[in-house]
Design a protein around this motif. Structure first.
Motif, PDB file in Angstrom:
ATOM      1  N   THR A   5    -102.624 -53.144  61.347  1.00 35.68           N
ATOM      2  CA  THR A   5    -101.632 -53.567  60.346  1.00 35.68           C
ATOM      3  C   THR A   5    -100.350 -54.012  61.042  1.00 35.68           C
ATOM      4  O   THR A   5     -99.524 -53.162  61.432  1.00 35.68           O
ATOM      5  CB  THR A   5    -101.330 -52.418  59.356  1.00 35.68           C
ATOM      6  N   PRO A   6    -100.121 -55.302  61.217  1.00 39.97           N
ATOM      7  CA  PRO A   6     -98.938 -55.788  61.949  1.00 39.97           C
ATOM      8  C   PRO A   6     -97.609 -55.366  61.343  1.00 39.97           C
ATOM      9  O   PRO A   6     -96.599 -55.300  62.044  1.00 39.97           O
ATOM     10  CB  PRO A   6     -99.108 -57.311  61.905  1.00 39.97           C
ATOM     11  N   ALA A   7     -97.599 -55.046  60.044  1.00 37.47           N
ATOM     12  CA  ALA A   7     -96.325 -54.729  59.386  1.00 37.47           C
ATOM     13  C   ALA A   7     -95.913 -53.278  59.578  1.00 37.47           C
ATOM     14  O   ALA A   7     -94.784 -52.914  59.232  1.00 37.47           O
ATOM     15  CB  ALA A   7     -96.427 -55.031  57.892  1.00 37.47           C
ATOM     16  N   LEU A   8     -96.787 -52.453  60.124  1.00 37.10           N
ATOM     17  CA  LEU A   8     -96.492 -51.027  60.243  1.00 37.10           C
ATOM     18  C   LEU A   8     -96.322 -50.603  61.694  1.00 37.10           C
ATOM     19  O   LEU A   8     -96.993 -51.110  62.591  1.00 37.10           O
ATOM     20  CB  LEU A   8     -97.606 -50.191  59.612  1.00 37.10           C
ATOM     21  N   ALA A   9     -95.421 -49.648  61.900  1.00 31.65           N
ATOM     22  CA  ALA A   9     -95.266 -48.950  63.181  1.00 31.65           C
ATOM     23  C   ALA A   9     -95.086 -47.483  62.858  1.00 31.65           C
ATOM     24  O   ALA A   9     -94.959 -47.097  61.690  1.00 31.65           O
ATOM     25  CB  ALA A   9     -94.081 -49.499  63.962  1.00 31.65           C
ATOM     26  N   THR A  10     -95.055 -46.650  63.879  1.00 31.52           N
ATOM     27  CA  THR A  10     -94.812 -45.229  63.654  1.00 31.52           C
ATOM     28  C   THR A  10     -94.045 -44.662  64.832  1.00 31.52           C
ATOM     29  O   THR A  10     -93.952 -45.313  65.894  1.00 31.52           O
ATOM     30  CB  THR A  10     -96.134 -44.460  63.446  1.00 31.52           C
ATOM     31  N   PHE A  11     -93.473 -43.493  64.638  1.00 30.60           N
ATOM     32  CA  PHE A  11     -92.815 -42.797  65.739  1.00 30.60           C
ATOM     33  C   PHE A  11     -93.797 -41.819  66.370  1.00 30.60           C
ATOM     34  O   PHE A  11     -94.610 -41.190  65.684  1.00 30.60           O
ATOM     35  CB  PHE A  11     -91.589 -42.023  65.254  1.00 30.60           C
ATOM     36  N   MET A  12     -93.673 -41.665  67.694  1.00 31.76           N
ATOM     37  CA  MET A  12     -94.534 -40.753  68.427  1.00 31.76           C
ATOM     38  C   MET A  12     -93.710 -40.110  69.533  1.00 31.76           C
ATOM     39  O   MET A  12     -92.964 -40.795  70.241  1.00 31.76           O
ATOM     40  CB  MET A  12     -95.708 -41.528  69.037  1.00 31.76           C
ATOM     41  N   GLY A  13     -93.804 -38.796  69.684  1.00 33.82           N
ATOM     42  CA  GLY A  13     -93.125 -38.136  70.789  1.00 33.82           C
ATOM     43  C   GLY A  13     -93.686 -38.601  72.121  1.00 33.82           C
ATOM     44  O   GLY A  13     -94.900 -38.818  72.259  1.00 33.82           O
ATOM     45  N   GLU A  14     -92.824 -38.762  73.116  1.00 37.59           N
ATOM     46  CA  GLU A  14     -93.295 -39.288  74.396  1.00 37.59           C
ATOM     47  C   GLU A  14     -94.293 -38.354  75.080  1.00 37.59           C
ATOM     48  O   GLU A  14     -95.070 -38.791  75.928  1.00 37.59           O
ATOM     49  CB  GLU A  14     -92.108 -39.549  75.330  1.00 37.59           C
ATOM     50  N   ARG A  15     -94.291 -37.066  74.717  1.00 39.52           N
ATOM     51  CA  ARG A  15     -95.228 -36.124  75.327  1.00 39.52           C
ATOM     52  C   ARG A  15     -96.439 -35.823  74.447  1.00 39.52           C
ATOM     53  O   ARG A  15     -97.273 -34.995  74.816  1.00 39.52           O
ATOM     54  CB  ARG A  15     -94.515 -34.811  75.664  1.00 39.52           C
ATOM     55  N   THR A  16     -96.532 -36.485  73.309  1.00 33.17           N
ATOM     56  CA  THR A  16     -97.710 -36.322  72.464  1.00 33.17           C
ATOM     57  C   THR A  16     -98.895 -36.988  73.143  1.00 33.17           C
ATOM     58  O   THR A  16     -98.824 -38.149  73.535  1.00 33.17           O
ATOM     59  CB  THR A  16     -97.483 -36.938  71.078  1.00 33.17           C
ATOM     60  N   ARG A  17     -99.978 -36.243  73.286  1.00 33.76           N
ATOM     61  CA  ARG A  17    -101.152 -36.743  74.006  1.00 33.76           C
ATOM     62  C   ARG A  17    -102.139 -37.346  73.010  1.00 33.76           C
ATOM     63  O   ARG A  17    -102.698 -36.640  72.170  1.00 33.76           O
ATOM     64  CB  ARG A  17    -101.826 -35.618  74.792  1.00 33.76           C
ATOM     65  N   LEU A  18    -102.330 -38.670  73.119  1.00 30.93           N
ATOM     66  CA  LEU A  18    -103.265 -39.364  72.244  1.00 30.93           C
ATOM     67  C   LEU A  18    -104.122 -40.313  73.067  1.00 30.93           C
ATOM     68  O   LEU A  18    -103.662 -40.873  74.064  1.00 30.93           O
ATOM     69  CB  LEU A  18    -102.515 -40.159  71.169  1.00 30.93           C
ATOM     70  N   VAL A  19    -105.352 -40.478  72.647  1.00 35.12           N
ATOM     71  CA  VAL A  19    -106.273 -41.432  73.272  1.00 35.12           C
ATOM     72  C   VAL A  19    -106.814 -42.327  72.169  1.00 35.12           C
ATOM     73  O   VAL A  19    -107.221 -41.843  71.103  1.00 35.12           O
ATOM     74  CB  VAL A  19    -107.434 -40.711  73.994  1.00 35.12           C
ATOM     75  N   TRP A  20    -106.801 -43.639  72.416  1.00 30.07           N
ATOM     76  CA  TRP A  20    -107.326 -44.562  71.422  1.00 30.07           C
ATOM     77  C   TRP A  20    -108.242 -45.578  72.094  1.00 30.07           C
ATOM     78  O   TRP A  20    -108.162 -45.794  73.306  1.00 30.07           O
ATOM     79  CB  TRP A  20    -106.188 -45.271  70.686  1.00 30.07           C
ATOM     80  N   PRO A  21    -109.126 -46.213  71.331  1.00 28.79           N
ATOM     81  CA  PRO A  21    -110.034 -47.198  71.905  1.00 28.79           C
ATOM     82  C   PRO A  21    -109.278 -48.346  72.560  1.00 28.79           C
ATOM     83  O   PRO A  21    -108.204 -48.754  72.092  1.00 28.79           O
ATOM     84  CB  PRO A  21    -110.840 -47.686  70.692  1.00 28.79           C
ATOM     85  N   ALA A  22    -109.850 -48.902  73.624  1.00 28.74           N
ATOM     86  CA  ALA A  22    -109.174 -49.984  74.357  1.00 28.74           C
ATOM     87  C   ALA A  22    -108.901 -51.179  73.457  1.00 28.74           C
ATOM     88  O   ALA A  22    -107.892 -51.872  73.614  1.00 28.74           O
ATOM     89  CB  ALA A  22    -110.030 -50.402  75.551  1.00 28.74           C
TER      90      ALA A  22
END
Length: 311
Positions: A235-252
């Motif tokens: 969704t190009p219209a959306l963004a979110t905030f994420m802590g710099e130390r939050t560990r997330l893995v997403w598909p390439a």
């Protein structure tokens, strides 16, 4: 059943004499006799017969002896389970992928000898109640929410200021930026379905919106971080905030971007909470570790709400 009388019975059975049992227990022979008599009244049977050589177990005494030994072993295990330092240090990290979880992983690496029990509790009221009841030893929280000061028996210390980053999909208007100022985010839709009214993080983002005129949407069900990442990527219209130390893995193929926010950098303040009378020795070890390994707070160019405890 009085464990002192049970202990006296076992000692007398092993010694074969009330006098030797009295010496072992550091009491008088009369006290041993009274305890044995009290136990016999409770059980309704005779446990010993007196002989010229001392005291011999009756048939009932022989039947009771192994159970008496087990009672004492159970009592010792019960005491040991709550003896300071003998049980795991139980710490709440809110969620397994957060900065607090990372801090505890660092502590475990530095102090593998400390047995840990890591739990995830939802809101600060639940965490504080668990600390006060002894269910947990400590909790990582952002304190204190306006109008809800900590109880006087709960201590806290600020341990980490975690910078927020903007997380966007590859087609977002800011996806190519190396950094963005907080002012540049005005007018962009920031979607955070995990914000729950009344929580400490809701209070944090309410103040962030009020301070910088941002648009944060918490609409829709919260299906977890994986669903959030899927939506942000598509969704190009959306963004979110994420802590710099939050560990997330997403598909390439998602092509997500984590972009630093500046001018000022909003930081989420993590504090450690514990009960002032908690004697667990590993709690002091954890606090010393955090003091030695985490950075300072209120650095130049950062922002936190005015209600956050500074120390």
């Amino acid at each position: 059943m009085d464990l002192d009388t049970v202990r006296t019975f076992v000692s007398a059975a092993d010694a074969g004499q009330f006098q030797e049992a009295a010496a072992e227990l550091a009491v008088t022979q009369q006290a041993v006799s009274k305890r044995i008599a009290a136990l016999e009244r409770d059980l309704g049977v005779r446990l010993f017969t007196r002989t010229a050589r001392g005291a011999e177990l009756t048939i009932d005494g022989q039947a009771f002896l192994p159970h008496a030994r087990e009672l004492l072993r159970v009592a010792e295990r019960a005491v040991a389970s709550v003896r300071a330092g003998s049980r795991p240090l139980r710490v709440d990290v809110i969620a397994s992928r957060t900065a607090a979880s990372g801090l505890m992983r660092g502590f475990h690496s530095a102090h593998p000898e400390v047995e840990l029990d890591v739990v995830t509790l939802f809101d600060v009221e639940t965490a504080v109640a668990a600390i006060r009841s002894g269910t947990i030893d400590a909790s990582f929280r952002a304190v204190a929410v306006p109008g809800r000061p900590l109880p006087p028996d709960i201590a806290s210390i600020r341990v980490l200021d975690e910078a927020l980053q903007l997380l966007t999909g590859p087609a977002h208007a800011l996806a190519g930026a190396r950094s963005v100022t907080i002012a540049q985010l005005a007018g962009h839709r920031i979607w955070m379905p995990g914000i729950v009214p009344g929580t400490e993080w809701a209070a944090y983002y309410d103040d962030l919106v009020a301070e910088f005129g941002l648009t944060i949407e918490a609409t829709g069900p919260n299906f977890g971080s994986d669903a959030l990442l899927d939506t942000i990527a598509d969704t190009p219209a959306l963004a979110t905030f994420m802590g710099e130390r939050t560990r997330l893995v997403w598909p390439a193929g998602h092509g997500l971007r984590r972009i630093p926010v500046t001018g000022p950098t909003p930081v989420y303040p993590h504090s450690l909470l514990w009960h002032r009378d908690n004697p667990h020795p590993a709690l002091a070890t954890l606090r010393a570790h955090l003091a030695a390994t985490t950075a300072g707070h209120d650095a130049a160019g950062t922002w936190t709400p005015g209600w956050v405890i500074a120390h």
